[in-house]
Design a protein around this motif. Structure first.
Motif, PDB file in Angstrom:
ATOM      1  N   GLU A 107      47.630  65.802  33.265  1.00 15.28           N
ATOM      2  CA  GLU A 107      48.310  64.783  32.676  1.00 15.28           C
ATOM      3  C   GLU A 107      47.400  63.535  32.967  1.00 15.28           C
ATOM      4  OE1 GLU A 107      50.898  61.316  31.433  1.00 15.28           O
ATOM      5  OE2 GLU A 107      50.844  63.621  31.218  1.00 15.28           O
ATOM      6  N   ASN A 108      46.724  63.569  34.135  1.00 12.17           N
ATOM      7  CA  ASN A 108      45.828  62.375  34.515  1.00 12.17           C
ATOM      8  C   ASN A 108      45.084  62.981  35.662  1.00 12.17           C
ATOM      9  OD1 ASN A 108      44.263  60.007  34.034  1.00 12.17           O
ATOM     10  ND2 ASN A 108      45.995  58.889  35.348  1.00 12.17           N
ATOM     11  N   ILE A 109      44.091  62.073  36.218  1.00 15.21           N
ATOM     12  CA  ILE A 109      43.183  62.703  37.308  1.00 15.21           C
ATOM     13  C   ILE A 109      42.612  61.349  37.900  1.00 15.21           C
ATOM     14  CG2 ILE A 109      41.034  63.350  36.182  1.00 15.21           C
ATOM     15  CD1 ILE A 109      41.022  65.741  38.280  1.00 15.21           C
ATOM     16  N   VAL A 110      42.550  61.245  39.134  1.00 21.48           N
ATOM     17  CA  VAL A 110      41.636  60.090  39.795  1.00 21.48           C
ATOM     18  C   VAL A 110      40.707  60.715  40.863  1.00 21.48           C
ATOM     19  CG1 VAL A 110      43.341  58.183  39.386  1.00 21.48           C
ATOM     20  CG2 VAL A 110      43.720  59.583  41.604  1.00 21.48           C
ATOM     21  N   PHE A 111      39.523  60.235  40.908  1.00 18.89           N
ATOM     22  CA  PHE A 111      38.494  60.404  41.740  1.00 18.89           C
ATOM     23  C   PHE A 111      38.085  59.626  42.667  1.00 18.89           C
ATOM     24  CE2 PHE A 111      37.491  63.557  38.330  1.00 18.89           C
ATOM     25  CZ  PHE A 111      37.808  64.596  38.851  1.00 18.89           C
ATOM     26  N   ASP A 112      37.492  59.899  43.823  1.00 21.25           N
ATOM     27  CA  ASP A 112      37.040  58.970  44.637  1.00 21.25           C
ATOM     28  C   ASP A 112      35.825  59.468  45.543  1.00 21.25           C
ATOM     29  OD1 ASP A 112      36.555  56.473  46.138  1.00 21.25           O
ATOM     30  OD2 ASP A 112      38.461  56.180  46.742  1.00 21.25           O
ATOM     31  N   HIS A 113      35.095  58.752  46.335  1.00 14.41           N
ATOM     32  CA  HIS A 113      33.951  59.366  46.938  1.00 14.41           C
ATOM     33  C   HIS A 113      33.450  58.632  48.060  1.00 14.41           C
ATOM     34  CE1 HIS A 113      31.050  56.482  45.407  1.00 14.41           C
ATOM     35  NE2 HIS A 113      31.968  56.515  44.445  1.00 14.41           N
ATOM     36  N   ALA A 114      32.844  59.192  48.973  1.00 13.33           N
ATOM     37  CA  ALA A 114      32.122  58.494  50.292  1.00 13.33           C
ATOM     38  C   ALA A 114      31.055  57.753  50.239  1.00 13.33           C
ATOM     39  CB  ALA A 114      32.106  59.525  51.322  1.00 13.33           C
ATOM     40  N   GLY A 115      30.298  58.281  49.130  1.00  9.27           N
ATOM     41  CA  GLY A 115      28.929  57.849  49.142  1.00  9.27           C
ATOM     42  C   GLY A 115      28.170  58.116  47.780  1.00  9.27           C
ATOM     43  N   GLU A 116      28.432  58.373  46.746  1.00  6.39           N
ATOM     44  CA  GLU A 116      27.563  58.810  45.712  1.00  6.39           C
ATOM     45  C   GLU A 116      27.090  57.761  45.206  1.00  6.39           C
ATOM     46  OE1 GLU A 116      27.761  62.594  44.898  1.00  6.39           O
ATOM     47  OE2 GLU A 116      28.356  61.995  46.997  1.00  6.39           O
ATOM     48  N   THR A 117      25.842  58.061  44.204  1.00  4.30           N
ATOM     49  CA  THR A 117      25.131  56.974  43.808  1.00  4.30           C
ATOM     50  C   THR A 117      25.772  56.207  42.848  1.00  4.30           C
ATOM     51  OG1 THR A 117      22.995  58.552  44.098  1.00  4.30           O
ATOM     52  CG2 THR A 117      22.806  56.505  42.706  1.00  4.30           C
ATOM     53  N   PRO A 118      25.839  54.662  42.903  1.00  6.29           N
ATOM     54  CA  PRO A 118      26.277  53.801  41.969  1.00  6.29           C
ATOM     55  C   PRO A 118      25.507  54.002  40.590  1.00  6.29           C
ATOM     56  CG  PRO A 118      25.732  52.578  43.979  1.00  6.29           C
ATOM     57  CD  PRO A 118      25.270  54.097  44.221  1.00  6.29           C
ATOM     58  N   GLY A 119      26.395  53.957  39.622  1.00  5.46           N
ATOM     59  CA  GLY A 119      25.908  54.396  38.257  1.00  5.46           C
ATOM     60  C   GLY A 119      25.466  55.645  37.715  1.00  5.46           C
ATOM     61  N   LEU A 120      25.431  56.575  38.677  1.00 10.68           N
ATOM     62  CA  LEU A 120      25.340  58.233  38.436  1.00 10.68           C
ATOM     63  C   LEU A 120      26.446  58.929  38.951  1.00 10.68           C
ATOM     64  CD1 LEU A 120      21.569  58.026  39.220  1.00 10.68           C
ATOM     65  CD2 LEU A 120      22.473  58.192  37.096  1.00 10.68           C
ATOM     66  N   GLY A 121      26.394  59.580  40.136  1.00 11.50           N
ATOM     67  CA  GLY A 121      27.576  60.142  40.623  1.00 11.50           C
ATOM     68  C   GLY A 121      28.651  59.529  40.921  1.00 11.50           C
ATOM     69  N   GLY A 122      28.415  58.119  41.426  1.00 19.43           N
ATOM     70  CA  GLY A 122      29.643  57.209  41.794  1.00 19.43           C
ATOM     71  C   GLY A 122      30.454  56.948  40.303  1.00 19.43           C
ATOM     72  N   ASN A 123      30.087  57.222  39.113  1.00 18.73           N
ATOM     73  CA  ASN A 123      30.817  57.081  38.000  1.00 18.73           C
ATOM     74  C   ASN A 123      32.182  58.131  38.107  1.00 18.73           C
ATOM     75  OD1 ASN A 123      29.402  54.977  36.917  1.00 18.73           O
ATOM     76  ND2 ASN A 123      28.176  56.048  35.576  1.00 18.73           N
ATOM     77  N   ILE A 124      32.146  59.182  38.845  1.00 12.93           N
ATOM     78  CA  ILE A 124      33.350  59.850  38.824  1.00 12.93           C
ATOM     79  C   ILE A 124      34.519  59.046  39.187  1.00 12.93           C
ATOM     80  CG2 ILE A 124      31.952  61.931  39.499  1.00 12.93           C
ATOM     81  CD1 ILE A 124      33.216  61.677  42.328  1.00 12.93           C
ATOM     82  N   LYS A 125      34.227  58.165  39.858  1.00 21.08           N
ATOM     83  CA  LYS A 125      35.229  56.840  40.164  1.00 21.08           C
ATOM     84  C   LYS A 125      35.309  55.777  39.319  1.00 21.08           C
ATOM     85  CE  LYS A 125      36.748  53.792  43.654  1.00 21.08           C
ATOM     86  NZ  LYS A 125      36.504  53.073  45.066  1.00 21.08           N
TER      87      LYS A 125
END
Length: 246
Positions: free
Chosen positions: A158-176
């Motif tokens: 239906e939907n999904i939300v992600f968060d992270h502790a320290g992924e790279t902004p603009g790259l891995g941080g885009n999961i959030k």
């Protein structure tokens, strides 16, 4: 110029340290409850977002209590050990919302069959039910986590939300930070017939792939972490999901 003895300096320093420690301890105690309340509100906000209910954090608790009237604590074999319904504990001695997801996931990965994770149930009416479950994993630099919402068939995202502790902004941080990444999971399915297959994050995925989504360019390791998190995280709930699909 007045000179101070070593004894005076020692006593003065000791008293100063004690006073400062007492002040810091008092401030910490005063801030503890607001901090705990903020953590609870943030978790409720994420669960609501997974169910497509967007709300400000200050209003999250009120809306959560209206939407998610049922919380379950389940084991990896599908057994329900805790049940919290309409603000009352109906089974077991723990409210599922209060379980430490991080600790329970660690127990499960270490082979502990008594690990328990929460299932948050939103009955939207017209026989439409949404099941929200937590997932946790490791990205490129640190922990990643999220909440996955499944439709009434206990199969379709239906939907999904992600968060992270320290992924790279603009790259891995885009999961959030990039809404299109989470949106790419919507409508995908975690079962192929009766077989659990999860959802993989891979490069150059076609739109007709029911169990795959496109990876974020330049964030291969983070996306691999999301794939692993989805597979191992949802696997915990497979027996429970299968019981709903019968």
């Amino acid at each position: 110029m007045k000179k101070f003895t070593n004894k005076y300096i020692y006593i003065y320093s000791t008293v100063l340290v004690i006073v400062v420690a007492a002040v810091l301890a008092s401030v910490s105690m005063l801030l503890q409850k607001p901090q705990e309340k903020n953590i609870v509100a943030e978790q409720m906000q994420m669960i609501l977002q997974a169910a497509n209910e967007n709300v400000e954090r200050t209003e999250a608790e009120e809306l959560y209590n209206k939407c998610f009237t049922t919380e379950l604590g389940v084991k990896s074999n599908g057994e329900i050990v805790y049940k919290y319904v309409n603000g009352k504990q109906e089974q077991g001695d723990k409210r599922p919302f209060t379980l430490s997801i991080k600790d329970e996931v660690k127990k499960y990965k270490n082979g502990d069959k008594d690990a328990v994770l929460p299932v948050f149930i939103y009955n939207k009416g017209n026989k439409e039910t949404i099941y929200v479950v937590p997932v946790r994993g490791i990205g490129l630099w640190d922990e990643i986590w999220g909440y996955v919402a499944l439709r009434s068939d206990a199969n379709t995202i239906e939907n999904i939300v992600f968060d992270h502790a320290g992924e790279t902004p603009g790259l891995g941080g885009n999961i959030k930070d990039d809404p299109s990444f989470a949106a790419s999971f919507v409508g995908k399915t975690i079962f192929e017939g009766d077989d659990y297959v999860s959802i993989a994050v891979e490069k150059r995925v076609g739109k007709d792939q029911p169990h795959k989504v496109d990876a974020i360019t330049g964030a291969t390791l983070t996306c691999n972490g999301v794939s692993d998190m989805m597979k191992s995280g949802l696997e915990f709930f497979v027996p429970y999901f299968k019981s709903l699909r019968k």
